[in-house]
Design a protein around this motif. Sequence first.
Motif, PDB file in Angstrom:
ATOM      1  N   MET A   1       1.944 -26.753 -36.103  1.00  0.00           N
ATOM      2  CA  MET A   1       1.334 -25.446 -35.864  1.00  0.00           C
ATOM      3  C   MET A   1       2.412 -24.437 -35.476  1.00  0.00           C
ATOM      4  SD  MET A   1      -1.710 -24.451 -33.170  1.00  0.00           S
ATOM      5  CE  MET A   1      -2.860 -25.593 -33.939  1.00  0.00           C
ATOM      6  N   LYS A   2       2.326 -23.224 -36.015  1.00  0.00           N
ATOM      7  CA  LYS A   2       3.273 -22.163 -35.669  1.00  0.00           C
ATOM      8  C   LYS A   2       2.694 -21.347 -34.509  1.00  0.00           C
ATOM      9  CE  LYS A   2       5.405 -20.010 -39.026  1.00  0.00           C
ATOM     10  NZ  LYS A   2       5.666 -19.223 -40.256  1.00  0.00           N
ATOM     11  N   ILE A   3       3.410 -21.364 -33.389  1.00  0.00           N
ATOM     12  CA  ILE A   3       2.945 -20.685 -32.180  1.00  0.00           C
ATOM     13  C   ILE A   3       3.976 -19.634 -31.777  1.00  0.00           C
ATOM     14  CG2 ILE A   3       2.301 -20.928 -29.759  1.00  0.00           C
ATOM     15  CD1 ILE A   3       1.395 -23.759 -30.355  1.00  0.00           C
ATOM     16  N   LEU A   4       3.541 -18.390 -31.722  1.00  0.00           N
ATOM     17  CA  LEU A   4       4.404 -17.297 -31.281  1.00  0.00           C
ATOM     18  C   LEU A   4       4.095 -16.997 -29.817  1.00  0.00           C
ATOM     19  CD1 LEU A   4       6.505 -15.090 -31.929  1.00  0.00           C
ATOM     20  CD2 LEU A   4       4.589 -13.603 -32.580  1.00  0.00           C
ATOM     21  N   CYS A   5       5.058 -17.222 -28.935  1.00  0.00           N
ATOM     22  CA  CYS A   5       4.894 -16.941 -27.511  1.00  0.00           C
ATOM     23  C   CYS A   5       5.307 -15.496 -27.237  1.00  0.00           C
ATOM     24  CB  CYS A   5       5.728 -17.899 -26.676  1.00  0.00           C
ATOM     25  SG  CYS A   5       5.157 -19.609 -26.737  1.00  0.00           S
ATOM     26  N   VAL A   6       4.372 -14.702 -26.725  1.00  0.00           N
ATOM     27  CA  VAL A   6       4.608 -13.290 -26.439  1.00  0.00           C
ATOM     28  C   VAL A   6       4.541 -13.104 -24.930  1.00  0.00           C
ATOM     29  CG1 VAL A   6       3.822 -10.924 -26.823  1.00  0.00           C
ATOM     30  CG2 VAL A   6       3.624 -12.625 -28.664  1.00  0.00           C
ATOM     31  N   LEU A   7       5.703 -13.012 -24.312  1.00  0.00           N
ATOM     32  CA  LEU A   7       5.791 -12.900 -22.859  1.00  0.00           C
ATOM     33  C   LEU A   7       7.203 -12.452 -22.483  1.00  0.00           C
ATOM     34  CD1 LEU A   7       7.371 -15.820 -22.223  1.00  0.00           C
ATOM     35  CD2 LEU A   7       5.079 -16.684 -22.574  1.00  0.00           C
ATOM     36  N   SER A   8       7.456 -12.315 -21.211  1.00  0.00           N
ATOM     37  CA  SER A   8       8.756 -11.824 -20.753  1.00  0.00           C
ATOM     38  C   SER A   8       9.722 -12.976 -20.530  1.00  0.00           C
ATOM     39  CB  SER A   8       8.590 -11.035 -19.447  1.00  0.00           C
ATOM     40  OG  SER A   8       9.829 -10.559 -18.987  1.00  0.00           O
ATOM     41  N   ARG A   9      10.944 -12.822 -21.013  1.00  0.00           N
ATOM     42  CA  ARG A   9      11.942 -13.861 -20.776  1.00  0.00           C
ATOM     43  C   ARG A   9      12.386 -13.883 -19.322  1.00  0.00           C
ATOM     44  NH1 ARG A   9      17.629 -15.346 -23.923  1.00  0.00           N
ATOM     45  NH2 ARG A   9      18.192 -17.015 -22.445  1.00  0.00           N
ATOM     46  N   TYR A  10      12.532 -12.687 -18.728  1.00  0.00           N
ATOM     47  CA  TYR A  10      13.020 -12.610 -17.355  1.00  0.00           C
ATOM     48  C   TYR A  10      11.916 -12.126 -16.418  1.00  0.00           C
ATOM     49  CZ  TYR A  10      17.530 -13.013 -19.667  1.00  0.00           C
ATOM     50  OH  TYR A  10      18.572 -13.448 -20.434  1.00  0.00           O
ATOM     51  N   ALA A  11      11.984 -12.551 -15.181  1.00  0.00           N
ATOM     52  CA  ALA A  11      10.994 -12.138 -14.193  1.00  0.00           C
ATOM     53  C   ALA A  11      10.993 -10.622 -14.070  1.00  0.00           C
ATOM     54  CB  ALA A  11      11.315 -12.784 -12.839  1.00  0.00           C
ATOM     55  N   TYR A  12       9.805 -10.039 -14.250  1.00  0.00           N
ATOM     56  CA  TYR A  12       9.647  -8.579 -14.203  1.00  0.00           C
ATOM     57  C   TYR A  12      10.535  -7.875 -15.222  1.00  0.00           C
ATOM     58  CZ  TYR A  12       7.357  -9.867  -9.859  1.00  0.00           C
ATOM     59  OH  TYR A  12       6.549 -10.469  -8.929  1.00  0.00           O
ATOM     60  N   GLY A  13      10.950  -8.595 -16.278  1.00  0.00           N
ATOM     61  CA  GLY A  13      11.772  -8.014 -17.325  1.00  0.00           C
ATOM     62  C   GLY A  13      13.204  -7.736 -16.932  1.00  0.00           C
TER      63      GLY A  13
ATOM     64  N   SER B   1       8.177  -9.451 -24.496  1.00  0.00           N
ATOM     65  CA  SER B   1       7.361  -8.263 -24.234  1.00  0.00           C
ATOM     66  C   SER B   1       7.655  -7.643 -22.877  1.00  0.00           C
ATOM     67  CB  SER B   1       5.869  -8.635 -24.300  1.00  0.00           C
ATOM     68  OG  SER B   1       5.561  -9.658 -23.350  1.00  0.00           O
ATOM     69  N   GLY B   2       8.656  -8.167 -22.152  1.00  0.00           N
ATOM     70  CA  GLY B   2       8.897  -7.687 -20.802  1.00  0.00           C
ATOM     71  C   GLY B   2      10.135  -6.851 -20.606  1.00  0.00           C
ATOM     72  N   ASP B   3      11.130  -6.987 -21.465  1.00  0.00           N
ATOM     73  CA  ASP B   3      12.406  -6.291 -21.282  1.00  0.00           C
ATOM     74  C   ASP B   3      12.296  -4.869 -21.839  1.00  0.00           C
ATOM     75  OD1 ASP B   3      14.997  -5.384 -21.175  1.00  0.00           O
ATOM     76  OD2 ASP B   3      15.882  -7.215 -21.976  1.00  0.00           O
ATOM     77  N   ARG B   4      12.284  -3.880 -20.963  1.00  0.00           N
ATOM     78  CA  ARG B   4      12.093  -2.489 -21.388  1.00  0.00           C
ATOM     79  C   ARG B   4      13.344  -1.914 -22.070  1.00  0.00           C
ATOM     80  NH1 ARG B   4       8.001  -4.127 -21.375  1.00  0.00           N
ATOM     81  NH2 ARG B   4       6.370  -4.012 -19.797  1.00  0.00           N
ATOM     82  N   SER B   5      14.477  -2.610 -21.954  1.00  0.00           N
ATOM     83  CA  SER B   5      15.688  -2.109 -22.600  1.00  0.00           C
ATOM     84  C   SER B   5      15.700  -2.379 -24.102  1.00  0.00           C
ATOM     85  CB  SER B   5      16.926  -2.760 -21.972  1.00  0.00           C
ATOM     86  OG  SER B   5      17.000  -4.143 -22.300  1.00  0.00           O
ATOM     87  N   LEU B   6      14.772  -3.182 -24.579  1.00  0.00           N
ATOM     88  CA  LEU B   6      14.784  -3.576 -25.989  1.00  0.00           C
ATOM     89  C   LEU B   6      14.178  -2.511 -26.898  1.00  0.00           C
ATOM     90  CD1 LEU B   6      13.680  -7.325 -25.620  1.00  0.00           C
ATOM     91  CD2 LEU B   6      15.997  -6.409 -25.922  1.00  0.00           C
ATOM     92  N   TYR B   7      13.304  -1.668 -26.354  1.00  0.00           N
ATOM     93  CA  TYR B   7      12.595  -0.681 -27.175  1.00  0.00           C
ATOM     94  C   TYR B   7      12.603   0.664 -26.473  1.00  0.00           C
ATOM     95  CZ  TYR B   7      11.052  -5.124 -29.050  1.00  0.00           C
ATOM     96  OH  TYR B   7      11.041  -6.389 -29.578  1.00  0.00           O
ATOM     97  N   SER B   8      12.327   1.712 -27.222  1.00  0.00           N
ATOM     98  CA  SER B   8      12.350   3.063 -26.659  1.00  0.00           C
ATOM     99  C   SER B   8      11.073   3.392 -25.901  1.00  0.00           C
ATOM    100  CB  SER B   8      12.565   4.097 -27.769  1.00  0.00           C
ATOM    101  OG  SER B   8      11.536   3.992 -28.755  1.00  0.00           O
ATOM    102  N   ASP B   9       9.965   2.801 -26.311  1.00  0.00           N
ATOM    103  CA  ASP B   9       8.682   3.024 -25.652  1.00  0.00           C
ATOM    104  C   ASP B   9       7.723   1.916 -26.066  1.00  0.00           C
ATOM    105  OD1 ASP B   9       8.006   3.661 -28.275  1.00  0.00           O
ATOM    106  OD2 ASP B   9       7.629   5.782 -27.874  1.00  0.00           O
ATOM    107  N   PHE B  10       6.490   1.968 -25.555  1.00  0.00           N
ATOM    108  CA  PHE B  10       5.523   0.925 -25.883  1.00  0.00           C
ATOM    109  C   PHE B  10       5.098   0.986 -27.351  1.00  0.00           C
ATOM    110  CE2 PHE B  10       4.664   0.954 -21.199  1.00  0.00           C
ATOM    111  CZ  PHE B  10       5.040  -0.359 -20.976  1.00  0.00           C
ATOM    112  N   ALA B  11       5.203   2.133 -27.969  1.00  0.00           N
ATOM    113  CA  ALA B  11       4.894   2.234 -29.394  1.00  0.00           C
ATOM    114  C   ALA B  11       5.877   1.391 -30.203  1.00  0.00           C
ATOM    115  CB  ALA B  11       4.949   3.693 -29.842  1.00  0.00           C
ATOM    116  N   ALA B  12       7.152   1.514 -29.900  1.00  0.00           N
ATOM    117  CA  ALA B  12       8.163   0.727 -30.607  1.00  0.00           C
ATOM    118  C   ALA B  12       7.968  -0.766 -30.356  1.00  0.00           C
ATOM    119  CB  ALA B  12       9.561   1.160 -30.162  1.00  0.00           C
TER     120      ALA B  12
END
Length: 406
Positions: free
Chosen positions: A1-13, A42-53
Amino acid sequence: MKILCVLSRYAYGKQERGENYDYVHFVSTFERMGHDVGFFDSGDRSLYSDFAALNVALLERVVDWRPDVIFCVLMHYEIWFETLDLIRANSPTLIINWGTDDSWKFAQASRFFAGHVDLHVTTDRASAQAAPQRGLDNVFLSQWAASETALVKPIPSSECRYDVSFVGSMYGYRAEWIAALRDAGVRVSCFGHGTENGVVGAATIPKIHRTSRISLNFSGSGQNPGSRGGVEQRQIKARTFEVPAAGGFLLTEVAAGLEQYFALGREIETFDSVGELCERVRYFLDHPDERDAIALAGHVRTTTEHTYEKRFLAILERLKVLQGKRGVQSWSLSVEAIAGPVRQHRRYTLTGWLRALLIGCFSLVFGRERGARAARRFVYELSWRLAGATTYRARGLPGRLFYAES
């Protein structure tokens, strides 16, 4: 089964806070179970410019990889309901959300999340019982656990390095109660954010538990008074299972339902006040044979019943039932379908002015750095109460105003 985990790698990003518990334990468990596992941070805010990205990037990943299951840990409004709905309506992918802190978070967030995923998993019994009254039939009660790789038999008290240890963030009444132990002459070694030893790596934590005569766990969360409230306000924590799994002796603050997982006084020990904490620490330091017997019994119980492999097997079995109800769904998902919500999110009319006004006002009271966080918290608390589910959509005000602070 292919499982995509969507969560933060680091505590509080934040990398300096160490790797997130969910990332360390959930991703590796699915891999050990033989699944093809992908990861989306989905937790590291440095990866994208905003939540839309961020939401566009998630859709791109789903379209490209075509997972069978998305296993997410939704913190608040980082993954829009529009994104979740598009995936479910235009692909056969099933979405599981692991609910954290539902003892307080169910009312403000998880009750909304559950309507946009196939299965909402909660560790809070009261939330699971309340779900049908809210028209939710997809809330599944599970619990924290331990990874099979962390299972190590206890060592005798005489071979332990630490008298008492605590691993976790230092907030609320924790510091006060640990100070009371130290005032009573007990040596307490603390590890984690805000402690004298700082954050330690995930691989080090089990070693600390195993080499501690007593490992402390507190049941209050960041948004409740813990022991100063009732038992029903406290939570069963992941540490409850991690300590005996690693061969440690667990002394934990009582929490509702704890007796359903361990025999209290025989497999783990509990306390209900600072006075009981000091009394029981002293007792088990003075009675190492009793300490050793309880540590071994708790380890055996955890090994037998409380591993993530067992928890996730039950969750995936439950998902099969829901899959049958949902029926066959073909792949028609496209990234372009989210263009409308992206435009809504980036509609900047007055939002820049409002953000500046809020941060300015709160900074006068809390200072510049804390002021921005306080402003976000104020808007979020107001939004989920007044706007409800809209808080978690693309047009939700907290996400539009406070990306970096979220």
